[in-house]
Design a protein around this motif. Structure first.
Motif, PDB file in Angstrom:
ATOM      1  N   TYR A 149       0.818  -1.215   0.000  1.00 53.13           N
ATOM      2  CA  TYR A 149       0.000   0.000   0.000  1.00 53.13           C
ATOM      3  C   TYR A 149       0.856   1.270   0.000  1.00 53.13           C
ATOM      4  O   TYR A 149       0.316   2.379  -0.040  1.00 53.13           O
ATOM      5  CB  TYR A 149      -0.885   0.059   1.243  1.00 53.13           C
ATOM      6  N   TYR A 195      -6.290 -10.416   4.175  1.00 51.49           N
ATOM      7  CA  TYR A 195      -6.664  -9.780   5.437  1.00 51.49           C
ATOM      8  C   TYR A 195      -5.541  -8.901   5.980  1.00 51.49           C
ATOM      9  O   TYR A 195      -4.404  -9.347   6.134  1.00 51.49           O
ATOM     10  CB  TYR A 195      -7.029 -10.851   6.481  1.00 51.49           C
ATOM     11  N   ASN A 196      -5.889  -7.638   6.274  1.00 53.81           N
ATOM     12  CA  ASN A 196      -4.978  -6.746   6.976  1.00 53.81           C
ATOM     13  C   ASN A 196      -4.913  -7.142   8.439  1.00 53.81           C
ATOM     14  O   ASN A 196      -5.940  -7.486   9.047  1.00 53.81           O
ATOM     15  CB  ASN A 196      -5.473  -5.300   6.902  1.00 53.81           C
ATOM     16  N   LEU A 202      -4.396   0.770   8.733  1.00 52.71           N
ATOM     17  CA  LEU A 202      -5.113  -0.310   8.073  1.00 52.71           C
ATOM     18  C   LEU A 202      -6.501  -0.512   8.671  1.00 52.71           C
ATOM     19  O   LEU A 202      -6.685  -0.420   9.885  1.00 52.71           O
ATOM     20  CB  LEU A 202      -4.329  -1.622   8.207  1.00 52.71           C
ATOM     21  N   ASP A 203      -7.447  -0.820   7.820  1.00 55.33           N
ATOM     22  CA  ASP A 203      -8.775  -1.255   8.254  1.00 55.33           C
ATOM     23  C   ASP A 203      -8.686  -2.754   8.508  1.00 55.33           C
ATOM     24  O   ASP A 203      -8.405  -3.527   7.585  1.00 55.33           O
ATOM     25  CB  ASP A 203      -9.788  -0.959   7.152  1.00 55.33           C
ATOM     26  N   SER A 206     -11.217  -4.565   9.897  1.00 55.77           N
ATOM     27  CA  SER A 206     -12.562  -5.078  10.160  1.00 55.77           C
ATOM     28  C   SER A 206     -12.804  -6.419   9.479  1.00 55.77           C
ATOM     29  O   SER A 206     -13.505  -7.286  10.017  1.00 55.77           O
ATOM     30  CB  SER A 206     -13.619  -4.064   9.723  1.00 55.77           C
ATOM     31  N   ARG A 207     -12.217  -6.625   8.294  1.00 60.38           N
ATOM     32  CA  ARG A 207     -12.417  -7.894   7.609  1.00 60.38           C
ATOM     33  C   ARG A 207     -11.790  -9.040   8.404  1.00 60.38           C
ATOM     34  O   ARG A 207     -12.373 -10.121   8.508  1.00 60.38           O
ATOM     35  CB  ARG A 207     -11.818  -7.829   6.205  1.00 60.38           C
ATOM     36  N   GLY A 231      -7.189   4.063   7.127  1.00 58.32           N
ATOM     37  CA  GLY A 231      -8.187   3.001   7.028  1.00 58.32           C
ATOM     38  C   GLY A 231      -8.126   2.256   5.709  1.00 58.32           C
ATOM     39  O   GLY A 231      -9.164   1.986   5.084  1.00 58.32           O
ATOM     40  N   ARG A 280      -8.248  -0.442   3.026  1.00 64.95           N
ATOM     41  CA  ARG A 280      -8.873  -1.747   2.892  1.00 64.95           C
ATOM     42  C   ARG A 280      -8.054  -2.624   1.944  1.00 64.95           C
ATOM     43  O   ARG A 280      -7.268  -2.129   1.144  1.00 64.95           O
ATOM     44  CB  ARG A 280     -10.308  -1.602   2.402  1.00 64.95           C
ATOM     45  N   GLU A 281      -8.273  -3.912   2.061  1.00 63.11           N
ATOM     46  CA  GLU A 281      -7.435  -4.877   1.347  1.00 63.11           C
ATOM     47  C   GLU A 281      -7.455  -4.704  -0.167  1.00 63.11           C
ATOM     48  O   GLU A 281      -6.445  -4.972  -0.839  1.00 63.11           O
ATOM     49  CB  GLU A 281      -7.868  -6.301   1.707  1.00 63.11           C
ATOM     50  N   GLU A 282      -8.559  -4.269  -0.719  1.00 67.94           N
ATOM     51  CA  GLU A 282      -8.650  -4.131  -2.168  1.00 67.94           C
ATOM     52  C   GLU A 282      -8.018  -2.830  -2.679  1.00 67.94           C
ATOM     53  O   GLU A 282      -7.858  -2.647  -3.897  1.00 67.94           O
ATOM     54  CB  GLU A 282     -10.105  -4.194  -2.625  1.00 67.94           C
ATOM     55  N   GLU A 283      -7.622  -1.940  -1.780  1.00 66.59           N
ATOM     56  CA  GLU A 283      -7.059  -0.647  -2.172  1.00 66.59           C
ATOM     57  C   GLU A 283      -5.550  -0.760  -2.404  1.00 66.59           C
ATOM     58  O   GLU A 283      -4.755  -0.067  -1.775  1.00 66.59           O
ATOM     59  CB  GLU A 283      -7.373   0.400  -1.119  1.00 66.59           C
TER      60      GLU A 283
END
Length: 335
Positions: free
Chosen positions: A117, A228-229, A299-300, A302-303, A125, A127-130
């Protein structure tokens, strides 16, 4: 799990994270096969029948039945030769994958990196797809992206039944060979560069929490390549984090206030010079290092909380305490 159950192969078991993973799995009754090149390091964490002394490239030749593979081994540094990152992080991952295939592994859990990233801007925040698949900030990032892509292709082709990828951020704790020692070395030598008065938020993670997340990933998470972060979920301003570390060591902070744009230009120039020198030395400042200390990056997670059931069990302050206590013990032993 019965004593006859197939073990989980942990690559890089003689390293910082790998050792914690071996202890975490064994503490929860999971049989382990600890793999690495350093026989002495492996002997400190596992019995002879639980170890496999092998370079990554040779792993497929030593294949045996395993339930899963946790692939921790990697060349993790902000600077190095492209061929070394390719051999360790891409070809090494391919070798671990072949071991998993031969051993009939149900699941492959890969330790990737949130370095993918990295960018010269604040990111909160994430997210994994970013992620930018074309991120070419350094060769370490390229190798981790390539390894992730290799594994996704292998999973889609049916070479491995289940795949889960974790991206843990900034590991700290007792035995830390990188983050804390590097910060201290820079601090004691020239002072730590400070940008925006150190207000930029950063994430770090207690190594014990990463080991827990990897254990959870053996049975939880999206098995079709879920990513997963992982962090402590407790972002701190860079200055606050550094001052907390230094106060524990009884040292007075030494900061060097620098403009971001000028520092980035300097780092780019230093990289260019070091890249063409015969010894390929690490520059005193790299663009990747700047991306981690000059800009906010959190990092987010939440996932990971939702899919893995992950919850940080060791606080950031506990991790700092343990890292400092271990550093002092090692310093005293060497004196």
């Amino acid at each position: 799990m019965s004593a006859s159950a197939r073990p989980v192969l942990v690559t890089g078991a003689g390293g910082f994270l790998g050792g914690y993973v071996v202890r975490e799995l064994r503490a929860h009754g999971l049989p382990v096969l600890a793999s690495g090149r350093n026989a002495e390091a492996l002997a400190r964490i596992a019995a002879p029948e639980e170890t496999l002394v092998s370079a990554l490239a040779d792993l497929p030749d030593a294949a045996r039945p395993v339930e899963a593979v946790v692939h921790c081994a990697a060349l993790s540094t902000p600077w190095g030769r492209p061929r070394d990152f390719l051999a360790a992080n891409v070809e090494g991952t391919a070798a671990a994958l072949r071991f998993a295939e031969k051993g009939g592994a149900r699941r492959f859990v890969f330790v990737s990196s949130p370095s993918v990233y990295a960018a010269a801007r604040d990111r909160i925040g994430i997210r994994e797809e970013e992620v930018d698949p074309g991120n070419r900030l350094n060769d370490y990032i390229r190798s981790k992206l390539a390894a992730e892509q290799l594994l996704h292709r292998a999973q889609r082709a049916g070479r491995i039944r289940e795949l889960v990828i974790l991206r843990p951020r900034g590991l700290i704790g007792a035995g830390d060979p990188s983050l804390v020692p590097r910060l201290l070395a820079v601090h004691r030598r020239i002072g730590v560069p400070l940008f925006d008065e150190g207000h930029n938020l950063i994430d770090v993670t207690a190594v014990e929490n990463v080991a827990t997340a990897l254990r959870l990933a053996l049975s939880e998470g999206d098995p079709t390549g879920g990513v997963y972060n992982i962090s402590n979920g407790d972002p701190r301003p860079f200055r606050e984090l550094l001052e907390g570390l230094l106060s524990r060591l009884g040292e007075t902070p030494r900061f060097r206030r620098l403009p971001r744009r000028g520092a980035w230009a300097l780092a780019s120039a230093l990289e260019g010079i070091c890249r063409v020198l015969p010894t390929h030395p690490e520059p005193p400042l790299t663009r990747y290092t700047l991306s981690t200390i000059a800009y906010a990056q959190t990092l987010d997670i939440s996932r990971a909380r939702d899919h893995l059931g992950y919850a940080p069990g060791v606080s950031l302050d506990e991790a700092l305490d343990r890292a400092v206590a271990d550093l002092r013990a090692r310093t005293d032993a060497a004196a």
